[in-house]
Design a protein around this motif. Structure first.
Motif, PDB file in Angstrom:
ATOM      1  N   MET A  43       3.329 -30.402  23.901  1.00 21.79           N
ATOM      2  CA  MET A  43       2.404 -29.478  23.247  1.00 21.79           C
ATOM      3  C   MET A  43       2.837 -29.330  21.792  1.00 21.79           C
ATOM      4  N   THR A  44       1.955 -29.633  20.841  1.00 24.20           N
ATOM      5  CA  THR A  44       2.290 -29.523  19.433  1.00 24.20           C
ATOM      6  C   THR A  44       1.385 -28.508  18.771  1.00 24.20           C
ATOM      7  N   LEU A  45       1.858 -27.927  17.702  1.00 26.54           N
ATOM      8  CA  LEU A  45       1.136 -26.872  17.017  1.00 26.54           C
ATOM      9  C   LEU A  45       0.293 -27.462  15.908  1.00 26.54           C
ATOM     10  N   ASN A  46      -1.024 -27.191  15.942  1.00 30.60           N
ATOM     11  CA  ASN A  46      -1.928 -27.640  14.904  1.00 30.60           C
ATOM     12  C   ASN A  46      -2.009 -26.559  13.832  1.00 30.60           C
ATOM     13  N   LEU A  47      -1.427 -26.804  12.674  1.00 26.26           N
ATOM     14  CA  LEU A  47      -1.413 -25.809  11.611  1.00 26.26           C
ATOM     15  C   LEU A  47      -2.572 -25.977  10.649  1.00 26.26           C
ATOM     16  N   GLY A  48      -3.477 -26.916  10.929  1.00 26.98           N
ATOM     17  CA  GLY A  48      -4.627 -27.104  10.066  1.00 26.98           C
ATOM     18  C   GLY A  48      -5.542 -25.892  10.097  1.00 26.98           C
ATOM     19  N   VAL A  49      -6.107 -25.550   8.951  1.00 27.91           N
ATOM     20  CA  VAL A  49      -7.004 -24.406   8.848  1.00 27.91           C
ATOM     21  C   VAL A  49      -8.382 -24.917   8.497  1.00 27.91           C
ATOM     22  N   ALA A  50      -9.329 -24.736   9.435  1.00 24.12           N
ATOM     23  CA  ALA A  50     -10.682 -25.222   9.214  1.00 24.12           C
ATOM     24  C   ALA A  50     -11.568 -24.085   8.738  1.00 24.12           C
ATOM     25  N   MET A  51     -12.795 -24.403   8.393  1.00 20.50           N
ATOM     26  CA  MET A  51     -13.731 -23.393   7.914  1.00 20.50           C
ATOM     27  C   MET A  51     -13.890 -22.288   8.951  1.00 20.50           C
ATOM     28  N   GLY A  52     -13.828 -21.065   8.491  1.00 22.97           N
ATOM     29  CA  GLY A  52     -13.945 -19.926   9.400  1.00 22.97           C
ATOM     30  C   GLY A  52     -12.616 -19.497   9.972  1.00 22.97           C
ATOM     31  N   GLN A  53     -11.569 -20.259   9.728  1.00 19.08           N
ATOM     32  CA  GLN A  53     -10.248 -19.933  10.246  1.00 19.08           C
ATOM     33  C   GLN A  53      -9.509 -19.026   9.254  1.00 19.08           C
ATOM     34  N   GLU A  60     -22.575  -8.432  39.106  1.00 23.06           N
ATOM     35  CA  GLU A  60     -22.522  -9.394  38.019  1.00 23.06           C
ATOM     36  C   GLU A  60     -21.144 -10.032  37.876  1.00 23.06           C
ATOM     37  N   GLY A  61     -21.155 -11.269  37.367  1.00 23.92           N
ATOM     38  CA  GLY A  61     -19.930 -11.897  36.912  1.00 23.92           C
ATOM     39  C   GLY A  61     -19.691 -11.539  35.465  1.00 23.92           C
ATOM     40  N   CYS A  62     -18.453 -11.642  35.030  1.00 21.99           N
ATOM     41  CA  CYS A  62     -18.123 -11.292  33.646  1.00 21.99           C
ATOM     42  C   CYS A  62     -17.056 -12.250  33.130  1.00 21.99           C
ATOM     43  N   LEU A  63     -17.322 -12.857  31.999  1.00 22.83           N
ATOM     44  CA  LEU A  63     -16.349 -13.727  31.343  1.00 22.83           C
ATOM     45  C   LEU A  63     -16.079 -13.163  29.962  1.00 22.83           C
ATOM     46  N   ALA A  64     -14.830 -12.705  29.739  1.00 19.32           N
ATOM     47  CA  ALA A  64     -14.457 -12.184  28.423  1.00 19.32           C
ATOM     48  C   ALA A  64     -14.217 -13.310  27.435  1.00 19.32           C
ATOM     49  N   GLY A  65     -13.689 -14.438  27.921  1.00 20.34           N
ATOM     50  CA  GLY A  65     -13.428 -15.570  27.049  1.00 20.34           C
ATOM     51  C   GLY A  65     -12.749 -16.690  27.797  1.00 20.34           C
ATOM     52  N   ALA A  66     -12.768 -17.885  27.200  1.00 17.32           N
ATOM     53  CA  ALA A  66     -12.159 -19.056  27.834  1.00 17.32           C
ATOM     54  C   ALA A  66     -11.634 -19.995  26.762  1.00 17.32           C
ATOM     55  N   LEU A  67     -10.649 -20.796  27.151  1.00 21.65           N
ATOM     56  CA  LEU A  67      -9.987 -21.741  26.249  1.00 21.65           C
ATOM     57  C   LEU A  67      -9.577 -22.961  27.055  1.00 21.65           C
ATOM     58  N   VAL A  68     -10.005 -24.151  26.619  1.00 21.58           N
ATOM     59  CA  VAL A  68      -9.638 -25.402  27.286  1.00 21.58           C
ATOM     60  C   VAL A  68      -8.372 -25.961  26.660  1.00 21.58           C
ATOM     61  N   LEU A  69      -7.456 -26.422  27.494  1.00 17.59           N
ATOM     62  CA  LEU A  69      -6.211 -27.037  27.049  1.00 17.59           C
ATOM     63  C   LEU A  69      -6.125 -28.448  27.613  1.00 17.59           C
ATOM     64  N   GLU A  70      -5.622 -29.369  26.804  1.00 18.05           N
ATOM     65  CA  GLU A  70      -5.476 -30.743  27.288  1.00 18.05           C
ATOM     66  C   GLU A  70      -4.402 -30.845  28.359  1.00 18.05           C
ATOM     67  N   GLU A  71      -3.323 -30.066  28.214  1.00 18.94           N
ATOM     68  CA  GLU A  71      -2.216 -30.136  29.146  1.00 18.94           C
ATOM     69  C   GLU A  71      -2.559 -29.414  30.450  1.00 18.94           C
ATOM     70  N   ARG A  72      -1.945 -29.861  31.526  1.00 17.85           N
ATOM     71  CA  ARG A  72      -2.054 -29.167  32.810  1.00 17.85           C
ATOM     72  C   ARG A  72      -0.923 -28.142  32.871  1.00 17.85           C
ATOM     73  N   LEU A  73      -1.273 -26.884  32.609  1.00 18.51           N
ATOM     74  CA  LEU A  73      -0.280 -25.828  32.461  1.00 18.51           C
ATOM     75  C   LEU A  73      -0.357 -24.850  33.625  1.00 18.51           C
ATOM     76  N   VAL A  74       0.806 -24.337  34.014  1.00 21.30           N
ATOM     77  CA  VAL A  74       0.878 -23.256  34.997  1.00 21.30           C
ATOM     78  C   VAL A  74       1.631 -22.101  34.371  1.00 21.30           C
ATOM     79  N   ASN A  75       1.310 -20.900  34.813  1.00 25.81           N
ATOM     80  CA  ASN A  75       1.941 -19.687  34.301  1.00 25.81           C
ATOM     81  C   ASN A  75       3.007 -19.222  35.282  1.00 25.81           C
ATOM     82  N   LEU A  76       4.252 -19.172  34.828  1.00 25.38           N
ATOM     83  CA  LEU A  76       5.374 -18.767  35.675  1.00 25.38           C
ATOM     84  C   LEU A  76       5.771 -17.306  35.472  1.00 25.38           C
ATOM     85  N   ALA A  77       5.068 -16.578  34.614  1.00 25.82           N
ATOM     86  CA  ALA A  77       5.417 -15.172  34.375  1.00 25.82           C
ATOM     87  C   ALA A  77       5.331 -14.309  35.632  1.00 25.82           C
TER      88      ALA A  77
END
Length: 562
Positions: free
Chosen positions: A1-11, A172-189
């Motif tokens: 996982m690498t950090l993208n520091l590029g700043v695009a329009m609206g960022q 009703e269903g409710c979705l506050a937000g979503a984010l797609v990641l390329e990596e297959r990640l699990v949360n161990l917290a």
């Protein structure tokens, strides 16, 4: 996982941390969102939600998500409802972070685009890692989870599904937000024990699966009287939160949701194995990242800050050493940091990249259980089966001196409750009137004392009939068989009364409510739910029957029903 520091329009500007989509290096760009495919389905009907997919879906270069999320399937029919977000081209989706009462699936390769939401055969289900193992069950409203797709999954659409049971107040269903990641990640917290430098009693909220909103963990209350007693959060006066596992775990990144601080050091425990991280010195921690310039994201409904590591670390504990508060740019947040002294955190996710591994094979460390100190006097007892226990302590004259345990679950077999030798006779009987509850600790007189208790199995509820009805007829009658129950409060008590004690001389169920003005506050119905009688006021004007019980002891008054 690498950090993208590029700043695009609206960022954000260069001195600010990248927004969630860019920081997590999501493969989805704003141009990939297909507004024509954005749709919801429920009860055989398809409709287009308001605001468009960018309102709830993070991209690497687009605008921030909206402040309210999206509700879908708002009709009055229980069962499944779906929300679909389509892409103009296939994207690599290893995992999906989503907040809402949903489960996640991806459109299968070869399935017709944009996908029939009601046809499960077209969709590839994702799974999340729970304490019991992999599961596809939906989360609850307000929960956030990382959903993992099979290795190498590419897809043109994602489907968010909520299945509403008939018993839900809102379907009703409710979705506050979503984010797609390329990596297959699990949360161990969820497998760790959280700890904090300040306000440790509520720190469990950072790993409860919810962002918690304004009820999130905080290092101090929003109380002006406390302001001058705390230093400004800084490198010299840091706050910290940590996650501690029972054994070392491999981590590739942290993610903070609803993050009320602006900079800090992410540190891995590197001290001796026989020393608990909570008892460590500063020399026992190795800094692996020092992100800064990030924000809470308010008023966006979903703002996950991703902090990737340059390389994976294996550690028994991870610590976030906070060195500044959130910028507080929005008027609603401006005063929350209390002049640099107050921080908060909704959820801290500890992410491991499992690559192509099977989700079932992921090592789930058991949460460490630390034996709590206990009082010195053991009160042993044995249960034939697991159940709920109430214990009291009585003196030699049979007078109760202590309510020791109330409705507390214990396993089958030998158990011990612990007593500190004090009574509770000095409790303030007027506490309810002034809102301060205090039971002074006072040791009992030395002597012989007896423990007496009650035990019951878990009460398993099953449906018999509704506690609400229109009545037959719906208006009140002189014999109280018409109408139904109270008009100021819902039913709060139910009690079965056998025929021998029933006013109708047939088995009955008493239903009681707290406050009523016109209709009956107490009703008795037959075993089919038909009202057979009732009473209006029991304990005085407007007061009915918020609690019900029946005396079954030998010698009980046979003229009393309940």
């Amino acid at each position: 996982m690498t950090l993208n520091l590029g700043v695009a329009m609206g960022q954000p500007q260069a001195d600010r941390y990248p927004w969630p989509g860019a920081a997590a290096k999501t493969p989805v760009l704003a141009s990939h969102l297909d507004a024509a495919a954005y749709a919801a389905w429920s009860d055989g009907k398809e409709e287009t939600p308001a605001n468009g997919p960018s309102w709830v879906f993070w991209t690497a270069d687009g605008s921030r998500v909206g402040h309210s999320g999206v509700a879908f399937g708002t009709d009055k029919t229980p069962g499944p409802r779906h929300l679909r977000i389509g892409f103009t081209k296939a994207v690599l989706a290893g995992s999906v972070l989503a907040e809402g009462n949903v489960r996640v699936s991806a459109l299968k390769p070869g399935a017709p685009y944009p996908g029939a939401m009601e046809d499960d055969d077209q969709w590839l289900p994702a799974q999340r890692l729970s304490p019991d193992g992999p599961t596809s069950e939906q989360t609850d409203r307000g929960e956030c989870a990382v959903w993992v797709l099979p290795p190498g999954t590419t897809t043109r659409a994602l489907r968010f599904t909520h299945v509403a049971p008939e018993t839900d107040a809102v379907y009703e269903g409710c979705l506050a937000g979503a984010l797609v990641l390329e990596e297959r990640l699990v949360n161990l917290a969820p497998f760790a024990i959280p700890a904090a430098r300040s306000n440790d009693k509520s720190i469990a909220r950072i790993a409860n699966g919810k962002s918690d909103g304004w009820n999130a963990w905080e290092n101090m209350r929003m109380d002006p009287a406390l302001r001058d007693s705390r230093p400004v959060v800084s490198g010299e006066h840091p706050e910290w939160v940590m996650l501690v596992w029972s054994q070392p775990v491999k981590l590739d990144a942290l993610m903070a949701v609803w993050c009320g601080f602006g900079s800090g050091d992410i540190q891995a425990y590197a001290g001796p194995a026989d020393r608990h991280p909570r008892d460590s010195s500063e020399m026992d921690w190795k800094t692996i990242a020092s992100p800064s310039g990030f924000e809470s994201g308010y008023p966006s409904a979903f703002w996950p800050c991703t902090f990737p590591f340059k390389q994976a670390v294996s550690t028994r504990a991870i610590r976030v050493r906070v060195t500044s508060v959130t910028p507080g740019d929005h008027p609603h947040v401006k005063n929350k940091p209390m002049d640099g002294r107050r921080i908060w955190l909704g959820e801290l996710l500890a992410l491991q990249n499992i690559k192509s591994a099977d989700l079932e094979a992921v090592d789930r460390p058991k949460a460490e259980v630390v034996a709590a100190p206990h009082a010195p006097i053991p009160v042993p007892f044995t249960l034939p089966e697991a159940g709920y226990v109430t214990l009291v302590i009585e003196d030699a004259d049979g007078m109760r001196v202590r309510n020791l345990v109330s409705e507390t679950f214990f396993p089958a077999g030998d158990n011990i409750a612990w007593w500190d030798g004090t009574d509770d006779l000095g409790r303030d009987k007027d506490a309810a009137s002034h809102g301060l509850y205090n039971i002074p600790a006072r040791f009992v007189t030395p002597g012989a004392y007896t423990a007496r208790g009650l035990w019951r199995k878990e009460v398993e509820a099953f449906y018999e009939f509704a506690v609400y009805a229109h009545g037959d007829p719906p208006w009140s009658l002189p014999d109280h068989t018409g109408g139904w129950l109270a008009n100021h409060s819902p039913p709060s008590a139910a009690l079965f009364v056998p025929a021998s004690h029933s006013p109708t001389r047939e088995p009955a169920v008493f239903l009681g409510a707290y406050v009523t003005e016109g209709p009956d506050g107490l009703a008795w119905v037959d075993l089919d739910g038909r009202k057979r009688g009732g009473m209006k006021w029991i304990g005085g004007t407007w007061t009915a029957a918020p609690f019900l019980c029946r005396d079954v002891a030998p010698g009980a008054d046979t003229n009393v029903s309940a």
